[in-house]
Design an enzyme around this catalytic site. Structure first.
Site, PDB file in Angstrom:
ATOM      1  N   ASP B   7      46.464  47.945  38.442  1.00 13.44           N
ATOM      2  CA  ASP B   7      46.606  47.293  37.141  1.00 13.44           C
ATOM      3  C   ASP B   7      48.086  46.929  37.048  1.00 13.44           C
ATOM      4  O   ASP B   7      48.909  47.772  36.697  1.00 13.44           O
ATOM      5  CB  ASP B   7      46.206  48.251  36.011  1.00 13.44           C
ATOM      6  CG  ASP B   7      46.301  47.570  34.649  1.00 13.44           C
ATOM      7  OD1 ASP B   7      46.213  46.342  34.585  1.00 13.44           O
ATOM      8  OD2 ASP B   7      46.482  48.299  33.651  1.00 13.44           O
ATOM      9  N   GLU B  68      44.318  43.205  39.386  1.00 15.07           N
ATOM     10  CA  GLU B  68      43.830  42.456  38.225  1.00 15.07           C
ATOM     11  C   GLU B  68      44.456  41.065  38.209  1.00 15.07           C
ATOM     12  O   GLU B  68      45.667  40.915  38.395  1.00 15.07           O
ATOM     13  CB  GLU B  68      44.161  43.189  36.918  1.00 15.07           C
ATOM     14  CG  GLU B  68      43.465  42.534  35.726  1.00 15.07           C
ATOM     15  CD  GLU B  68      43.647  43.327  34.438  1.00 15.07           C
ATOM     16  OE1 GLU B  68      43.015  44.377  34.296  1.00 15.07           O
ATOM     17  OE2 GLU B  68      44.440  42.885  33.586  1.00 15.07           O
ATOM     18  N   ASP B 141      46.388  52.321  31.615  1.00 13.48           N
ATOM     19  CA  ASP B 141      46.689  51.645  32.874  1.00 13.48           C
ATOM     20  C   ASP B 141      46.088  52.391  34.062  1.00 13.48           C
ATOM     21  O   ASP B 141      45.658  51.783  35.035  1.00 13.48           O
ATOM     22  CB  ASP B 141      48.203  51.533  33.058  1.00 13.48           C
ATOM     23  CG  ASP B 141      48.869  51.058  31.784  1.00 13.48           C
ATOM     24  OD1 ASP B 141      49.153  49.870  31.683  1.00 13.48           O
ATOM     25  OD2 ASP B 141      49.066  51.889  30.873  1.00 13.48           O
TER      26      ASP B 141
END
Lengths: 189, 189
Positions: B7, B68, B141
């Site tokens: 992330d 991501e 996260d």
């Protein structure tokens, strides 16, 4: 001072190397454009850009790398790729202990043409004149990379003086607050 | 298959390592968050994130890194930093010959919760349940990095089959066009 200029991008990444002398004297050592195919995987495109930029750093050993600061563009996808290309080059510089500075497009335009809203043709014309080149650098990414390096050569001493002044102001303030705290203790004591 | 989930971010970058077994079985090996101070220079922040991610890759040797995909966010400056953090990690993977895949937030949410508009709490709850964790991973996260790795474990076989089908379709079309060109030659000849 030797400065590497970077106009970041994945499809076309402009790279330049400029030496600055006394006053506003600047000399171009090299300029070029790295291209990667849009249909290739992002990670491989980033690797091609990073490989090329690292070869330039290891060959020319610049003292600073000046990269264009990316803002939101019309095409968000393009802006992200551009930011990432700049990011891998900034990383490569940091790992070599080379200073990295980001300049906005309007700072670069203002530095080389005198006004922050100059168009590409004006930037190219001024870069050609400033560096005393026989031929205008092409494509625009190459001219922009040269403009970035020139901008850094001229702005860096100013930025250094500003940073020094700021550090001095911070120190004066810190000492003032320290004295204040001591006086408060005395008053309360 | 061992997958590293990322992330991306500069202030907080979530990292995870997940092993997938037969069917939908997934096991978490590690999860963590790399933090860098917002006041530090961008190049140094990118270096700290890249250093940490590279240590994870060299320790766990994942077969794929799932990152991501960043879209424009409310804060463009943050989005750029996020894209750059993802970029330096993608580069590190590419240089190690590790496959890199990008998944959008809605693909990740859909994979772990069943719907693409799930909120953070739902993602965290499902990640905790899927991996059979005693405690919910924190901060968000960390949970997102685990969700990304799970998403990749489950989507990768599908994506591979789709890529194989596409390659086959391209080959059939190429052969058809070749035959067509030959027949045209015959007709014209």
């Amino acid at each position: 001072m030797r400065v590497m200029g970077v106009d970041p991008g994945l499809t076309r990444c402009g790279l330049s190397m400029v030496d600055s002398g006394p006053g506003r004297k600047v000399v171009a050592l090299d300029v070029g454009v790295v291209r990667t195919p849009p249909e290739a995987e992002l990670a491989l495109r980033l690797m091609a850009v990073a490989d090329a930029a690292e070869e330039w750093m290891d060959t020319h050993r610049p003292e600073a790398v000046a990269i264009e600061r990316v803002f939101a563009q019309h095409n968000v996808r393009t802006a992200m790729g551009t930011a990432q290309a700049g990011g891998v080059i900034a990383l490569a510089a940091a790992r070599r202990g080379i200073r990295v500075a980001f300049h906005t497009p309007s700072e670069v335009k203002a530095a080389v043409t005198g006004h922050g809203t100059a168009d590409k043709a004006q930037v190219t014309a001024m870069v050609t004149r400033i560096l005393g080149l026989q031929v205008a650098p092409k494509p625009a990414d190459a001219a922009d990379a040269l403009a970035l390096a020139i901008c850094h050569c001229w702005r860096a001493p100013l930025l250094d003086r500003m940073a020094a002044a700021q550090a001095k102001a911070d120190e004066v303030r810190r000492r003032y607050e320290q004295r204040l705290a001591e006086q408060r203790k005395v008053v309360r004591g």
